[in-house]
Design an enzyme around this catalytic site. Sequence first.
Site, PDB file in Angstrom:
ATOM      1  N   GLY A 128     -75.844 -21.180 -86.088  1.00 27.14           N
ATOM      2  CA  GLY A 128     -75.032 -22.369 -85.867  1.00 27.14           C
ATOM      3  C   GLY A 128     -75.816 -23.662 -85.816  1.00 27.14           C
ATOM      4  O   GLY A 128     -75.334 -24.696 -86.261  1.00 27.14           O
ATOM      5  N   GLU A 179     -78.701  -8.435 -80.116  1.00 30.64           N
ATOM      6  CA  GLU A 179     -79.587  -9.576 -80.300  1.00 30.64           C
ATOM      7  C   GLU A 179     -80.097  -9.987 -78.929  1.00 30.64           C
ATOM      8  O   GLU A 179     -79.588  -9.520 -77.902  1.00 30.64           O
ATOM      9  CB  GLU A 179     -78.866 -10.718 -81.006  1.00 30.64           C
ATOM     10  N   GLY A 225     -65.273 -26.090 -74.841  1.00 31.81           N
ATOM     11  CA  GLY A 225     -66.427 -26.884 -74.448  1.00 31.81           C
ATOM     12  C   GLY A 225     -66.889 -27.758 -75.598  1.00 31.81           C
ATOM     13  O   GLY A 225     -66.109 -28.154 -76.472  1.00 31.81           O
ATOM     14  N   THR A 244     -59.731 -24.759 -66.780  1.00 29.44           N
ATOM     15  CA  THR A 244     -58.923 -25.849 -66.242  1.00 29.44           C
ATOM     16  C   THR A 244     -58.314 -26.629 -67.390  1.00 29.44           C
ATOM     17  O   THR A 244     -59.031 -27.084 -68.288  1.00 29.44           O
ATOM     18  CB  THR A 244     -59.787 -26.796 -65.386  1.00 29.44           C
ATOM     19  N   ARG A 298     -70.926 -15.486 -77.948  1.00 32.59           N
ATOM     20  CA  ARG A 298     -71.943 -14.474 -77.701  1.00 32.59           C
ATOM     21  C   ARG A 298     -71.351 -13.100 -77.980  1.00 32.59           C
ATOM     22  O   ARG A 298     -70.184 -12.847 -77.692  1.00 32.59           O
ATOM     23  CB  ARG A 298     -72.453 -14.524 -76.245  1.00 32.59           C
ATOM     24  N   HIS A 303     -76.559 -15.823 -86.448  1.00 33.39           N
ATOM     25  CA  HIS A 303     -76.697 -16.708 -85.283  1.00 33.39           C
ATOM     26  C   HIS A 303     -77.351 -18.010 -85.733  1.00 33.39           C
ATOM     27  O   HIS A 303     -78.380 -18.437 -85.210  1.00 33.39           O
ATOM     28  CB  HIS A 303     -77.504 -16.040 -84.175  1.00 33.39           C
TER      29      HIS A 303
END
Length: 338
Positions: free
Chosen positions: A310, A284, A172, A195, A255, A308
């Site tokens: 980012g 978390e 993504g 896909t 995640r 976490h």
Amino acid sequence: MLPKIYVPLPIPEPALELMRQYGDVEVFPWTHRDASLDELASAARRSHYLFCMHHTPIQASLFGPGSKLVGIGTSGYRADLHDAEAIKASGVRILEAKRPEPPADPDGYTMEGYGLNPRATGQLMVALLLNLAYRVTESDHYLRGVGFFQEMTMQFMGQGTTGKTVGLYGFGKVAKQAARVLTNMDMTVLYNKRTRLAPEEEAKWGVQWAEPDELFTQSDYVCLLVNFEDANYELVGEKQFKMMKPTAYFINVARGRIVDESALIRALQDGTIAGAGLEVFRSEPPLVHDAYVPAEFRKMDNVVLTPHNGGATYASRGAQTLHIARAIVEDIKANWKG
């Protein structure tokens, strides 16, 4: 009288400066933990507006006896953290931040905030990969503790990135931003998603399709980038770790719930894989409010940990918080009577 605005964690100054022009702003002072649920409920009894980041729970306790809240600024509704029925019954206005218009290039970004968070997270993923490839954290700890070194010592020889293969499990927005960098590092970049991309898209990003098993067996670095949904719960576990090369590293910026954390700990302890770079954890939000990292990870030298983080760049977090602040300010200007 100015409205009181409560911010449950330190945020970049531009958003605070804007809100201070229209309200009395109180900021939770600590950076080593989130405000507790009791502290949030207490803040609701002395504040008119609550500033919520993406992980801040909006629960019934905020609307208990004595609550003064009239508005809650947020980046968007989250069914796993926000109590819709309690919010509706309270009558408190949910002030959703307005997102900037996307650029002409759907994979691009603007300095006003569109696409900055995926870009920052993708680049952090690359940073974790490079840290593991060159054993940066291990070397740093060694020199701090010992104070001397042997030049190009075998003790911290890394496998590097040149000629190596990285597998992006999920492709993504974050993966695309990482691919921009990885393809320029003399690496073969494999990817898998639901896909397959069109040939021209694969050429654009410089990536090669691989089935999941192939991705795990061939990669020197496996990077987890799929979205969390019920079907992806513990998607990666003992089976996948045993497929990986014993010299390979596992990196997760997706995640924590997508990984069988116990299986990962065992794979690291028994040498099934060489190491890991972890940005997210099981313990978390939304599973728990008080996040923590398992002690097993903290004890291992071959594991690099980030909290976490980012999107924690001044540009990315600054833009995100400014949008929420603007939503609160707009409501104050329209509705606050003092």
